[in-house]
Design a protein around this motif. Structure first.
Motif, PDB file in Angstrom:
ATOM      1  N   LYS A  38     -27.509   5.222 -11.322  1.00 40.47           N
ATOM      2  CA  LYS A  38     -26.270   5.471 -11.596  1.00 40.47           C
ATOM      3  C   LYS A  38     -24.797   4.878 -10.678  1.00 40.47           C
ATOM      4  O   LYS A  38     -24.226   4.180 -10.825  1.00 40.47           O
ATOM      5  CB  LYS A  38     -25.847   6.951 -11.132  1.00 40.47           C
ATOM      6  CG  LYS A  38     -26.695   8.225 -12.194  1.00 40.47           C
ATOM      7  CD  LYS A  38     -26.653   9.392 -11.697  1.00 40.47           C
ATOM      8  CE  LYS A  38     -27.210  10.725 -12.569  1.00 40.47           C
ATOM      9  NZ  LYS A  38     -27.529  11.631 -11.805  1.00 40.47           N
ATOM     10  N   ILE A  39     -26.011   4.096  -9.011  1.00 40.01           N
ATOM     11  CA  ILE A  39     -25.176   3.812  -8.052  1.00 40.01           C
ATOM     12  C   ILE A  39     -25.255   1.771  -8.740  1.00 40.01           C
ATOM     13  O   ILE A  39     -24.621   1.625  -8.098  1.00 40.01           O
ATOM     14  CB  ILE A  39     -25.296   3.931  -7.038  1.00 40.01           C
ATOM     15  CG1 ILE A  39     -27.415   3.790  -6.134  1.00 40.01           C
ATOM     16  CG2 ILE A  39     -24.815   5.162  -7.197  1.00 40.01           C
ATOM     17  CD1 ILE A  39     -27.243   3.893  -5.038  1.00 40.01           C
ATOM     18  N   TYR A  46     -32.260  -0.618  -2.956  1.00 37.90           N
ATOM     19  CA  TYR A  46     -31.191   0.761  -2.577  1.00 37.90           C
ATOM     20  C   TYR A  46     -31.765   0.224  -1.134  1.00 37.90           C
ATOM     21  O   TYR A  46     -31.219   0.400  -0.262  1.00 37.90           O
ATOM     22  CB  TYR A  46     -32.394   1.677  -3.247  1.00 37.90           C
ATOM     23  CG  TYR A  46     -32.221   2.775  -2.673  1.00 37.90           C
ATOM     24  CD1 TYR A  46     -30.773   3.577  -2.530  1.00 37.90           C
ATOM     25  CD2 TYR A  46     -33.199   3.068  -2.256  1.00 37.90           C
ATOM     26  CE1 TYR A  46     -31.023   4.805  -1.658  1.00 37.90           C
ATOM     27  CE2 TYR A  46     -33.560   4.834  -1.392  1.00 37.90           C
ATOM     28  CZ  TYR A  46     -31.833   5.177  -1.624  1.00 37.90           C
ATOM     29  OH  TYR A  46     -31.532   6.205  -0.792  1.00 37.90           O
ATOM     30  N   TYR A  86     -21.533  -6.292  -2.235  1.00 37.72           N
ATOM     31  CA  TYR A  86     -21.372  -5.353  -0.552  1.00 37.72           C
ATOM     32  C   TYR A  86     -22.121  -5.805   0.160  1.00 37.72           C
ATOM     33  O   TYR A  86     -22.400  -5.176   1.313  1.00 37.72           O
ATOM     34  CB  TYR A  86     -23.113  -4.842  -1.608  1.00 37.72           C
ATOM     35  CG  TYR A  86     -23.144  -3.855  -2.667  1.00 37.72           C
ATOM     36  CD1 TYR A  86     -21.748  -3.133  -3.099  1.00 37.72           C
ATOM     37  CD2 TYR A  86     -23.655  -3.593  -3.837  1.00 37.72           C
ATOM     38  CE1 TYR A  86     -21.304  -2.848  -4.049  1.00 37.72           C
ATOM     39  CE2 TYR A  86     -23.338  -2.759  -4.543  1.00 37.72           C
ATOM     40  CZ  TYR A  86     -22.287  -2.569  -5.241  1.00 37.72           C
ATOM     41  OH  TYR A  86     -22.481  -2.025  -6.221  1.00 37.72           O
ATOM     42  N   LYS A 106     -16.945  -2.928   0.574  1.00 38.49           N
ATOM     43  CA  LYS A 106     -17.524  -2.820  -0.502  1.00 38.49           C
ATOM     44  C   LYS A 106     -18.509  -1.834  -0.514  1.00 38.49           C
ATOM     45  O   LYS A 106     -19.219  -0.611  -1.195  1.00 38.49           O
ATOM     46  CB  LYS A 106     -17.182  -3.360  -1.425  1.00 38.49           C
ATOM     47  CG  LYS A 106     -17.573  -3.262  -2.786  1.00 38.49           C
ATOM     48  CD  LYS A 106     -17.461  -4.304  -3.917  1.00 38.49           C
ATOM     49  CE  LYS A 106     -17.762  -3.517  -5.164  1.00 38.49           C
ATOM     50  NZ  LYS A 106     -17.670  -4.768  -5.952  1.00 38.49           N
ATOM     51  N   LEU A 110     -20.246   2.276  -0.741  1.00 38.65           N
ATOM     52  CA  LEU A 110     -21.746   2.193  -1.786  1.00 38.65           C
ATOM     53  C   LEU A 110     -22.025   3.518  -0.948  1.00 38.65           C
ATOM     54  O   LEU A 110     -23.229   4.218  -2.253  1.00 38.65           O
ATOM     55  CB  LEU A 110     -22.304   1.059  -2.389  1.00 38.65           C
ATOM     56  CG  LEU A 110     -23.430   1.194  -2.629  1.00 38.65           C
ATOM     57  CD1 LEU A 110     -23.190   2.035  -4.479  1.00 38.65           C
ATOM     58  CD2 LEU A 110     -24.289  -0.437  -3.405  1.00 38.65           C
ATOM     59  N   LYS A 111     -22.092   3.066   0.538  1.00 37.29           N
ATOM     60  CA  LYS A 111     -23.188   4.471   0.638  1.00 37.29           C
ATOM     61  C   LYS A 111     -22.385   6.012   0.440  1.00 37.29           C
ATOM     62  O   LYS A 111     -23.715   6.350   0.274  1.00 37.29           O
ATOM     63  CB  LYS A 111     -23.289   4.264   2.710  1.00 37.29           C
ATOM     64  CG  LYS A 111     -23.766   4.887   3.314  1.00 37.29           C
ATOM     65  CD  LYS A 111     -23.819   4.324   4.400  1.00 37.29           C
ATOM     66  CE  LYS A 111     -24.534   5.582   5.496  1.00 37.29           C
ATOM     67  NZ  LYS A 111     -24.455   5.127   6.985  1.00 37.29           N
ATOM     68  N   GLU A 112     -21.237   6.115   0.438  1.00 35.89           N
ATOM     69  CA  GLU A 112     -20.767   7.113  -0.212  1.00 35.89           C
ATOM     70  C   GLU A 112     -21.504   7.903  -1.148  1.00 35.89           C
ATOM     71  O   GLU A 112     -21.876   8.773  -1.681  1.00 35.89           O
ATOM     72  CB  GLU A 112     -20.049   6.643  -0.040  1.00 35.89           C
ATOM     73  CG  GLU A 112     -18.933   6.679   1.363  1.00 35.89           C
ATOM     74  CD  GLU A 112     -19.584   8.135   2.765  1.00 35.89           C
ATOM     75  OE1 GLU A 112     -19.454   9.565   2.147  1.00 35.89           O
ATOM     76  OE2 GLU A 112     -19.926   7.544   3.391  1.00 35.89           O
ATOM     77  N   GLN A 113     -21.080   6.816  -2.303  1.00 44.95           N
ATOM     78  CA  GLN A 113     -22.197   7.653  -3.570  1.00 44.95           C
ATOM     79  C   GLN A 113     -23.843   7.652  -3.383  1.00 44.95           C
ATOM     80  O   GLN A 113     -24.953   7.520  -4.274  1.00 44.95           O
ATOM     81  CB  GLN A 113     -21.835   5.752  -4.348  1.00 44.95           C
ATOM     82  CG  GLN A 113     -20.970   5.889  -4.388  1.00 44.95           C
ATOM     83  CD  GLN A 113     -20.779   4.122  -5.567  1.00 44.95           C
ATOM     84  OE1 GLN A 113     -21.269   4.394  -6.988  1.00 44.95           O
ATOM     85  NE2 GLN A 113     -19.551   4.021  -5.495  1.00 44.95           N
ATOM     86  N   ALA A 114     -24.543   6.424  -2.516  1.00 42.26           N
ATOM     87  CA  ALA A 114     -25.735   6.537  -2.279  1.00 42.26           C
ATOM     88  C   ALA A 114     -25.728   8.003  -1.659  1.00 42.26           C
ATOM     89  O   ALA A 114     -27.769   8.244  -1.366  1.00 42.26           O
ATOM     90  CB  ALA A 114     -26.399   5.599  -1.506  1.00 42.26           C
ATOM     91  N   ARG A 115     -25.488   8.908  -0.883  1.00 41.70           N
ATOM     92  CA  ARG A 115     -25.509   9.868  -0.198  1.00 41.70           C
ATOM     93  C   ARG A 115     -26.344  10.773  -0.818  1.00 41.70           C
ATOM     94  O   ARG A 115     -27.502  11.889  -0.509  1.00 41.70           O
ATOM     95  CB  ARG A 115     -24.455  10.433   0.541  1.00 41.70           C
ATOM     96  CG  ARG A 115     -23.939   9.434   1.630  1.00 41.70           C
ATOM     97  CD  ARG A 115     -23.298   9.935   2.532  1.00 41.70           C
ATOM     98  NE  ARG A 115     -22.360   9.742   3.377  1.00 41.70           N
ATOM     99  CZ  ARG A 115     -22.786   9.222   4.525  1.00 41.70           C
ATOM    100  NH1 ARG A 115     -24.016   9.577   4.738  1.00 41.70           N
ATOM    101  NH2 ARG A 115     -22.419   8.818   5.137  1.00 41.70           N
ATOM    102  N   GLN A 116     -26.323  10.896  -2.480  1.00 39.37           N
ATOM    103  CA  GLN A 116     -26.915  12.268  -3.241  1.00 39.37           C
ATOM    104  C   GLN A 116     -27.467  11.538  -3.578  1.00 39.37           C
ATOM    105  O   GLN A 116     -28.609  12.476  -3.950  1.00 39.37           O
ATOM    106  CB  GLN A 116     -25.411  11.588  -4.246  1.00 39.37           C
ATOM    107  CG  GLN A 116     -26.099  10.899  -4.794  1.00 39.37           C
ATOM    108  CD  GLN A 116     -24.585  10.761  -6.414  1.00 39.37           C
ATOM    109  OE1 GLN A 116     -23.838  11.570  -6.563  1.00 39.37           O
ATOM    110  NE2 GLN A 116     -24.818   9.775  -6.497  1.00 39.37           N
TER     111      GLN A 116
END
Length: 152
Positions: A38-39, A46, A86, A106, A110-116
């Motif tokens: 998804k990311i 990762y 990145y 950038k 991406l870190k914000e998306q990966a927090r989940q």
């Protein structure tokens, strides 16, 4: 029925520590796949980004040591992350033999998306009936790092 002597017994798959570690690692990476897809990252990308998010900039040598990866494995990962925007890679001004990986804006976004991802993975394991207490997690990681550090 043939009896197995002690020396042959050591070759039984069920007697090996390495096999469940290997199989578990493969299954864990596969379980991460849908969340990371998804990311737009692979598992190796990762974990590489996790270190870069933490350090903001790090030498490729130190990054490889932290991830237990050789340069032949790490270099293509870094090239791909750089192509995504990145990270940037630059030679050190102090020693041009040293390459530094630097987090970009950038990459920080991406870190914000990966927090989940960690929570998604935790929920997935819980759904599969796998739960650990914080103390169990600490103990398991400690034992695994004991092996990793012995095999450097």
């Amino acid at each position: 029925m043939t009896e197995i002597n002690e020396k042959e017994d050591l070759l039984l798959l069920d007697k090996q520590l390495c096999f469940p570690l290997y199989a578990c690692a493969r299954k864990i990476v596969a379980a991460y796949h849908p969340f990371l897809k998804k990311i737009g990252l692979t598992y190796t990308q990762y974990v590489t980004m996790m270190v870069i998010w933490e350090k903001k900039e790090i030498s490729v040598h130190d990054l490889g040591e932290r991830l237990y990866l050789d340069s032949g494995t790490l270099t293509p990962v870094l090239k791909k992350l750089e192509s995504f925007g990145y990270i940037e890679r630059h030679r050190s001004t102090e020693d041009e033999r040293v390459v530094i990986a630097i987090l970009t804006e950038k990459g920080q976004a991406l870190k914000e998306q990966a927090r989940q991802v960690p929570e998604q993975m935790s929920c997935h394991l819980t759904d599969q009936g796998v739960t650990f207490t914080p103390d169990e997690i600490t103990a398991l990681k400690g034992e695994l790092y004991k092996i990793l550090n012995a095999l450097k």
